[in-house]
Design a protein around this motif. Structure first.
Motif, mmCIF file in Angstrom:
data_model
loop_
_atom_site.group_PDB
_atom_site.id
_atom_site.type_symbol
_atom_site.label_atom_id
_atom_site.label_comp_id
_atom_site.label_asym_id
_atom_site.label_seq_id
_atom_site.Cartn_x
_atom_site.Cartn_y
_atom_site.Cartn_z
ATOM 1 N N MET A 68 0.788 -1.213 -0.208
ATOM 2 C CA MET A 68 0.000 0.047 0.186
ATOM 3 C C MET A 68 0.995 1.189 -0.112
ATOM 4 S SD MET A 68 -2.633 1.286 2.813
ATOM 5 C CE MET A 68 -3.645 2.534 2.711
ATOM 6 N N GLU A 69 0.510 2.403 -0.886
ATOM 7 C CA GLU A 69 1.260 3.335 -0.977
ATOM 8 C C GLU A 69 0.024 4.524 -1.086
ATOM 9 O OE1 GLU A 69 5.099 2.401 -3.590
ATOM 10 O OE2 GLU A 69 3.588 3.403 -4.679
ATOM 11 N N LYS A 70 0.681 5.532 -0.211
ATOM 12 C CA LYS A 70 -0.151 6.839 -0.131
ATOM 13 C C LYS A 70 0.757 8.058 -0.434
ATOM 14 C CE LYS A 70 -4.098 5.765 2.330
ATOM 15 N NZ LYS A 70 -5.263 5.537 1.345
ATOM 16 N N TYR A 71 0.637 8.892 -1.256
ATOM 17 C CA TYR A 71 1.184 10.031 -1.407
ATOM 18 C C TYR A 71 0.544 11.387 -0.876
ATOM 19 C CZ TYR A 71 3.315 7.315 -5.202
ATOM 20 O OH TYR A 71 3.865 6.443 -6.049
ATOM 21 N N SER A 72 1.412 12.112 -0.344
ATOM 22 C CA SER A 72 1.166 13.210 0.692
ATOM 23 C C SER A 72 1.781 14.493 0.465
ATOM 24 C CB SER A 72 1.156 12.961 1.799
ATOM 25 O OG SER A 72 0.977 13.730 3.015
ATOM 26 N N CYS A 73 1.081 15.424 0.398
ATOM 27 C CA CYS A 73 1.755 16.988 0.388
ATOM 28 C C CYS A 73 1.987 17.130 1.722
ATOM 29 C CB CYS A 73 0.790 18.006 -0.057
ATOM 30 S SG CYS A 73 -0.609 18.170 0.952
ATOM 31 N N GLU A 74 2.873 18.360 1.981
ATOM 32 C CA GLU A 74 3.334 18.756 3.303
ATOM 33 C C GLU A 74 1.877 18.928 4.293
ATOM 34 O OE1 GLU A 74 6.381 19.479 5.605
ATOM 35 O OE2 GLU A 74 6.613 19.427 3.558
ATOM 36 N N ASN A 75 0.744 19.508 3.835
ATOM 37 C CA ASN A 75 -0.338 19.686 4.686
ATOM 38 C C ASN A 75 -0.953 18.424 5.172
ATOM 39 O OD1 ASN A 75 0.155 22.348 4.287
ATOM 40 N ND2 ASN A 75 -1.206 22.492 2.706
ATOM 41 N N HIS A 76 -0.789 17.220 4.301
ATOM 42 C CA HIS A 76 -1.866 16.052 4.580
ATOM 43 C C HIS A 76 -0.581 15.030 5.116
ATOM 44 C CE1 HIS A 76 -4.715 18.100 2.102
ATOM 45 N NE2 HIS A 76 -5.353 17.750 2.948
ATOM 46 N N ILE A 77 0.425 15.273 5.417
ATOM 47 C CA ILE A 77 1.193 14.142 5.911
ATOM 48 C C ILE A 77 0.926 13.604 7.267
ATOM 49 C CG2 ILE A 77 2.892 15.710 7.136
ATOM 50 C CD1 ILE A 77 3.671 12.179 5.063
ATOM 51 N N ASP A 78 0.543 14.239 8.156
ATOM 52 C CA ASP A 78 -0.230 13.606 9.296
ATOM 53 C C ASP A 78 -1.287 12.768 9.213
ATOM 54 O OD1 ASP A 78 1.905 14.931 11.174
ATOM 55 O OD2 ASP A 78 0.511 16.650 11.408
ATOM 56 N N HIS A 79 -2.188 13.406 8.390
ATOM 57 C CA HIS A 79 -3.630 12.649 8.044
ATOM 58 C C HIS A 79 -3.183 11.274 7.261
ATOM 59 C CE1 HIS A 79 -7.618 11.726 7.210
ATOM 60 N NE2 HIS A 79 -7.257 11.700 5.810
ATOM 61 N N ALA A 80 -2.069 11.095 6.309
ATOM 62 C CA ALA A 80 -1.483 10.119 5.730
ATOM 63 C C ALA A 80 -1.022 8.978 6.540
ATOM 64 C CB ALA A 80 -0.640 10.500 4.634
ATOM 65 N N LEU A 81 -0.333 9.563 7.392
ATOM 66 C CA LEU A 81 0.222 8.562 8.433
ATOM 67 C C LEU A 81 -0.825 8.004 9.260
ATOM 68 C CD1 LEU A 81 3.487 10.552 9.409
ATOM 69 C CD2 LEU A 81 3.601 8.488 8.205
ATOM 70 N N ASP A 82 -1.661 8.673 9.996
ATOM 71 C CA ASP A 82 -2.755 8.285 10.540
ATOM 72 C C ASP A 82 -3.531 7.174 9.946
ATOM 73 O OD1 ASP A 82 -1.867 9.699 12.765
ATOM 74 O OD2 ASP A 82 -3.314 11.295 12.507
#
Length: 54
Positions: free
Chosen positions: A1-15
């Motif tokens: 599984m891979e998620k791509y994230s911008c600077e603003n959404h990195i916390d959400h992507a990790l969670d």
């Protein structure tokens, strides 16, 4: 599984990754060549990070 994230959404992507996979992810920076074509999984901004399994 891979998620791509911008600077603003990195916390959400990790969670979200931890909630879905029940394990701690690896977080890497997206290569400079890929930044132009890779979008954040949560918005239209260019991705800065890739969150993935080990």
């Amino acid at each position: 599984m891979e998620k791509y994230s911008c600077e603003n959404h990195i916390d959400h992507a990790l969670d979200m990754f931890v909630a879905e996979q029940k394990e701690f992810p690896i977080m890497d920076r997206v290569d400079e060549e890929e930044k132009l074509s890779t979008k954040c999984s949560y918005c239209e901004q260019p991705a800065e990070y890739i969150v993935s399994s080990k």
